[in-house]
Enzyme design. Structure first.
Site, PDB file in Angstrom:
ATOM      1  N   GLU B 151     -12.268 -40.442  11.388  1.00 12.91           N
ATOM      2  CA  GLU B 151     -13.187 -41.286  10.531  1.00 12.91           C
ATOM      3  C   GLU B 151     -14.213 -41.960  11.478  1.00 12.91           C
ATOM      4  OE1 GLU B 151     -10.914 -44.268   8.871  1.00 12.91           O
ATOM      5  OE2 GLU B 151     -10.085 -43.076   7.185  1.00 12.91           O
ATOM      6  N   GLU B 316      -5.767 -38.514   3.935  1.00 14.09           N
ATOM      7  CA  GLU B 316      -5.404 -39.805   3.747  1.00 14.09           C
ATOM      8  C   GLU B 316      -5.274 -40.252   2.126  1.00 14.09           C
ATOM      9  OE1 GLU B 316      -6.493 -42.771   6.271  1.00 14.09           O
ATOM     10  OE2 GLU B 316      -6.240 -41.669   8.170  1.00 14.09           O
TER      11      GLU B 316
END
Lengths: 680, 680, 680
Positions: B151, B316
């Site tokens: 991320e 995710e």
């Protein structure tokens, strides 16, 4: 017990600042105090420079002169250590003594409480000033007791100086011995936070999004508390070398990140509390804070003080409007409110009431923190009311030493309290349930105590008919054993959602929930969830009573003898158990799957048969508080009217009005803000 | 294509943290995953210390042991570089690697993503750890692909370390060559901001009122993006030396100040996205965020991911409630929602779905970021639902590789996106119109794509029937040429207010507005204004449809063949043209003088004939989303019910329900949170 | 008087930035200005680098060339000193010149006004640049006047650099001479804040809870004002050495922590003000700010400017929408509003109107701070309106030099203004009463002045029929004497609650309240309180008029000849005097126990016979403002319609419409945003 709490009367005091006024005013001030019944004054808590104007230059003349006068006129004195406000020369020369913002910016001279508890230099300078003051003044006849510092942890209950990081490492080494154990306790494997050297550890620092490790934060809060306790003990140990037999040591608390029970056990004779119920009417925050309780909410704090010392003192009792130039704008107490708030304190177990302050300060940040007198010192309505209070107290000496009577205990502990401050999931249920219980108990006239699970004796605990532990998130085996013993001996224990999902590190347990209390509660929790914000509050029906299950729902299943008492009536889990009971020994445990609303709490109080224990003695409206103190089998019932309107109370028994000595029965009127104390 | 996106099935995965659990749990965990259809796991993204516990001491045992087990049980692995969370020893020894607040305060160890992309030391240490890990693990049979870091730009998308200022100067020298050009580009003549030395230039620093030069800010955002892209490429280039043929490289995005298209082109095989639609139901922000879309809004993000990679993965996918101890408090997914959100991802072009995470973490900041399993790891409702998803996927393998089908493209570009973040005038129209278009498209069941003007090929662009470029504030000749070609080839282009008033420096143009598109649009703008806050929203009527012209109004005049389509009906400029069209080649351009409301957008969709393209196939309520993927001429229609209520869908054609194989027609019921996939 | 205020016409100007534009545009720009009646331009206020590009390298070519052109076309010039925006080389080399946040973080290059007034280096560099510029340009024929710097104290009116602390000590030594006196003045005995060395004193620093000593803060504000005044005088003194006879010096104010009266007396010929009434319509703050006045509220600021200079100039008059990329988003002026706001300025005493700015800047922070022309410079509606204004001004030259006429004065002083900013108790009443009076005066069409008690002459003061000193919290003997003389000479003085409870240090007095005005008011204040937030606003009835006594109530008692005029009708003090009057000499004083509401203020205006003095001349709705200027016995009545609707005005006399020369009487229509100027 000590002088002011010796149990033969309720004593009045005030806070006096001889250094704020021309000496010519002193004698008249003290005599006027005595003339309205004020027998004790607190002095010197911000007066370091009056003794040590420059480093190492000590001069005791100022308070010598004042104490001489006190002795002459017969005024008793509580003397303070002056460490809350170090002098400018000190912090300018030793900036390491200062507290800091989390990002490192120091809090500088110019306000108060800007020091940290861990600077070696400050500990050294503290020891010197306390020793000098104690050595010189402690034997003075007028002094009856001592206050340590002033309001530890007020303003700031977090400390971020370099000294704090150094001391934190020591604290952690003592606690964990090895880095491996610390890494395990803090779960540093998460996000690769593993420490490989003690020097890598600091007090919580500025991090990305402030998303600091919660287990680190929990230990940090314990460390802060430990720091204050050590600091208090440093001062107390010095004082004890010098004070006269019978003189007491106290301090005025209660503030954040501080285990007051420990501090009191280690360093004090009893706790004192500073009670300002008029904060409930501050203009600047009224819209947000207002509810049906307002000033009556201070009874929570008084209950808290009582949990630390069964009989306690009020070191600062509101006697005028509050506020400083940056906020907290309060109106003046309305006629009757000084009496009301004084009686609120006494009703909850205070036997010493010291009004803050004699004269309103004309300078500095607290020019609006009004005392009994205004700036001019002229006689006024509030002084007259203090005199009237004194007259009432003369009629109720027998109440002194009587113990607050409650059948219901709300269980608390510092670990859960602190965890609920750093963890919003925990906080959301904890704070909501705490107010719900308080309102239900208050408005149904059901007296209660707070019980600190780690500090209360098993015997005291077992004296309660019902214990409520709203959210026992962190559980220890020791705590569970205490609760189990309570139940086995016949107690009724009620737990709300989320019990036992954390251990004492704040990490989540891998055992099936509710973890350590699963067996005691006969409960399993296969699933759980916040109540979704687009759903109504789910509820259960229990013996015809509605139990709203707010905020968070544990979906329950009975195990090991648990019995389903009620099921959710709503949400996708309608039909799932919401309340399970289990009998153990002579007692019973209830596990409720939600957070509590006021309605839920009232349903439980009624369902468990502990609501409104004095309803046969008297009937009164919800706006009145009732408190009961008991001594030698005699009960003293305080009835306090927090509304501005007159209200009617119906006495079903004949009761003696202590203020007048008259026997009363039937309908009696209590005027707006009025109080009554009845002997039963 | 690569393993997980090879087009023959939709693959399930999960995120696993072997370092969080006792080794004794590993084998059972992997086998349970496989038993419910999970074939891939992602590991090691925060595990730097498991390989380099102390600087320069490398040890590969931990993941060797784990990978051996993975191979044994047949679990495929996505391995990560661990740079998102540098170890404590690293940041403590080299604080220059840390990111900082704008005012210089460093973000310290204790959370994550606290490093900066430009520290030479961090680039050096990154290269070492990535090389070591790649060298050692890349050949392992279980590994099928790699994730870079984790991320990028999550938490922080601004960087203010000293390293960043140094690198910013290099970036600017490369871009501008001379200070004169930089001064010109940034308009430093304004407020005497002229730079006379490169050393006077910094990343934007704390200034008076935060009123930093906007052109400086725009280049700064480009620099941040450049920094991430360079950093990703550094890692990717190393990995490519070692990875097995066919193994892929990806990373999980999408975050601020990052040109993901460029990063993907340079360093990745495809993008993955982390999808948490339940953020739409977070308790702490629900009152502010709630609307009729909630979790359905995540389709914007999935559309964004698809603009980067036509077929992408979800690294995710939400499988439990989210949150950490400081916020984002989410309820558990309700029964059906895991399936719904999984199908939402697939509907938008995801062929890999990896649930975050297998077990809920018991420690650290993310104890509330629930995985499939709760803390205890016991079987639960959510695990069962994952198994059910897998069964559905078995029935719809043919969908894999199918391409999302849309006639409408919403044109975007990073420059305008970033400018709208730093310029409130730009942001106010941009963000409002973006949501208006999304809602109109979603609720009218009109599939659409985002088209990044600088990255999409002319050919792809020309495939859309209608392009909407809501606020083309910054325009370049290159971009305008692309749009012109599109129109010439028969496309319909719709522009909203404020087109072309800035150039690529973010400075305003002195040409008559709308600047570079004036000719293409046949439009002149003699005057413009915000809609005054005490005025109603002005509107125009176009072919009987109402076009509210919100927020800002360009007052138009036709030029060069422009034709007035509609006029303002309101405000002091009633009667002034509000919509002008012009034909160019085979196509047509519309210039609309306002920002878009949902009603405006719907009027245009209908007026331009692209609303509801599947209305002849099926009729369904607004609360349902429709998405269509197409492969080999076959369309797959996803119907997703975001409401908790059952709804009725009317099928006008015979459609095959892929889950069951049954042919359906007429009224069919879709249960609350239900999904259907039809073959057409 | 000076050129632009010489009393024979009202002059139009604009602000021009030759450095922002290609030289090829200059001549055409100047000629277009002249063609619409703009005769003066202001230049160079942010152009330091155009003269000193590198330290010590001076080059005058740029403005030489421009001034030559100005002379050629006949444009007059106001030249500025460029110190508001020091060059990058300067602040990079000498960071000590920067201002800082209170916590020490410096405000860096990249915005404006980031310097401090006390850095020796900046004072040195200022002296050099001002000297160089004055020496070179002052004799130029086109120059008619000078502006110092630009908007002193805009953006920041607090300064926290190290230089400021050093200068603060000098300021304090000059004021107090000894530390003992300073300690006494600041009440440092409170919270042990005693200073034992001058070096312990700083500008207010970051403290615990920001609870800094209020007396320290008050002196700090005085010090800031002193710093600006010294800095302005430094520049002015240099300029005076060089400027041509008759050329004026001014600066554009009014901002915080600055005694503009003193600055004007010391350094200026007159004050100019920057008037942006459209801030009343900013989108980003409209919901919070909106009321029935909006842009009309700018008349307060114009009244303020007039209190400094009876005839003043508008250096920046709004001519387009305002805003920057970080906020203040304003719509364009609607047709008529430029005229309206221009006439608002003139109505209040401005004889020079300079529109900000000629062309809208295409770069930097103020790309949305629109001028007359948009980015392209094309002719537009606003330019046309400026031309129309010019035509109106041609018809009303006789108004120039006429003095604003008011019977009511609102008394102000800087000490009370500043104290009300640092003390929320003071601020709450002060700001509320100020708006209440403004609204009552405006809506009843009662012209008024502000009177700065320390600056106005006794003679001027005595010219008012009624003086209102809403909350004379801080009182000095000198001020009281001035008020007493006013009353003795026949004036009517009205005071609101809380008069005289502080002395000039901001400490509270120990005399009976209202302290120094007790005798003048015949009033004693035995008790006082905020109005409790759960009480209604108490009120009194005075001659049949209702006097709501908002926020704070002094409970009054008559003394020394005071006469009870009205009593509280409400609250627990119902029956207590709320208004007391006392006659002194030929006049009378009223002491009112509350803060003022609009209703209270109107009751007093009516009760004291000064409301609506022109009601016999004309009748007009509340949405119109009326202002009157008078010269040689002739009155000029400005009627300004702030609403967008047409309204009707009834003229009871025959009045000459200056715009048209026509005589009007009876019902006349004023269009939306319309203006009229009548000769009476």
């Amino acid at each position: 017990m000590e002088n002011i709490l010796r149990g033969d009367k309720i004593t009045l005091g005030t806070c006096y600042y001889p250094e704020h006024w021309d000496k010519s005013l002193w004698e008249d001030d003290l005599k006027r105090m005595l003339s309205v019944g004020i027998e004790v004054i607190r002095i010197a808590e911000f007066a370091w420079s009056k003794v040590e104007y420059r480093e190492g230059e000590f001069n005791f003349d100022f308070f010598d002169e004042f104490l001489e006068l006190a002795a002459k006129v017969g005024m008793k004195v509580i003397f303070c250590t002056p460490t809350a406000t170090p002098p400018a020369w000190l912090t300018d020369k030793y900036p390491e003594v200062l507290n800091a913002r989390q990002d490192g910016v120091l809090f500088r001279h110019g306000a108060r409480r800007h020091y940290n508890y861990n600077s070696k230099k400050y500990l050294e300078l503290t020891a010197i000033i306390v020793e000098k003051i104690a050595e010189h003044y402690a034997k003075h006849e007028s002094i009856i007791g001592w206050q340590l510092d002033n309001e530890f942890n007020c303003e700031h209950w977090e400390f971020y100086s370099e000294s704090d990081s150094l001391a934190f490492r020591v604290f952690l080494k003592n606690k964990y011995e090895t880095l491996e154990k610390l890494n395990e306790a803090w779960g540093t494997m998460f996000w690769n936070q593993i420490y490989t050297s003690w020097d890598e550890i600091y007090v919580p620092r500025t991090t990305s999004f402030g998303n600091n490790n919660p287990h680190h934060l929990l230990d940090y809060k314990r460390f802060i508390s430990d720091s204050v306790c050590r600091y208090a003990k440093l001062q107390s140990d010095i004082l004890k070398k010098y004070i006269k037999p019978g003189d007491f040591i106290t301090t005025n608390s209660i503030f954040g990140n501080l285990d007051c029970c420990r501090m009191t056990e280690e360093s004090l004779d009893f706790i004192t509390y500073d009670s300002y119920p008029n904060f409930g009417y501050c203009l600047n925050d009224f819209e947000r804070m207002k509810d049906e309780l307002n000033d009556r909410k201070w009874s929570i704090n008084l209950t808290e003080a009582r949990a630390i010392s069964r009989i306690f003192g009020i070191m600062e009792q509101q006697s005028g409007s509050t506020g400083n130039h940056i906020g907290m704008e309060g109106p003046a107490p309305r006629p009757g409110q000084i009496t009301l708030w004084t009686m609120q304190s006494i009703a909850h177990g205070a036997d010493y009431i010291s009004y803050f302050r004699w004269r309103t300060c004309t300078m500095g940040s607290e020019i609006y923190w009004h005392g009994i007198l205004d700036y001019s010192g002229r006689d006024n309505r509030r002084l007259k009311e203090v005199g009237d209070v004194y007259k009432k107290l003369q009629c109720m000496k027998e109440v002194a030493g009587a113990r607050f009577k409650a059948e219901v205990g709300i269980v608390k502990d510092y670990d859960n309290g602190w965890d609920s401050e750093l963890d919003v999931w925990h906080g959301r249920i904890e704070w909501s349930s705490r107010m719900a219980w308080f309102k239900a108990l208050e408005k149904s006239h059901t007296p209660f105590d707070f019980c600190y699970l780690d500090h209360i004796s098993q015997e005291e605990l077992n004296g309660y008919k019902v214990l409520v532990y709203p959210h026992a998130v962190i559980l220890t085996e020791e705590g569970v054993n205490k609760l189990k013993n309570y139940v086995e001996q016949g107690g009724i224990l009620l737990l709300g959602c989320r019990a036992g999902y954390k251990d004492s590190t704040g990490k989540c347990v891998m055992a099936k929930l509710p973890g350590l209390v699963s067996d005691l509660c006969g409960t399993d929790i296969p699933e759980y969830s916040y109540v979704a914000p687009d759903d109504a509050v789910p509820y259960a029906i229990w013996n015809g009573k509605k139990l709203p299950a707010a905020i968070f729902n544990d979906l329950l299943a009975p195990v090991n003898g648990g019995k389903v008492e009620a099921e959710y009536e709503d949400a996708y889990y309608a039909g799932t158990p919401a309340l399970i009971s289990k009998e153990t020994g002579k007692g019973k445990t209830y596990y409720f799957g939600g957070a509590f609303t006021e309605e839920t709490a009232l349903s439980f109080l009624e369902g468990l048969g502990v609501a409104s224990p004095y309803k046969d003695v008297l009937t009164l409206p919800a706006c009145c508080e009732i408190s009961v103190r008991e001594k030698d089998g005699i009960k003293y019932i305080f009835v306090l009217n927090y509304s501005k309107e007159n209200i009617e109370v119906t006495l079903h028994n004949e009761l003696t009005n202590l203020y007048t000595g008259a026997i009363e029965k039937g309908e009696v009127t209590l005027e707006g803000y009025g109080t009554k104390v009845y002997r039963l």
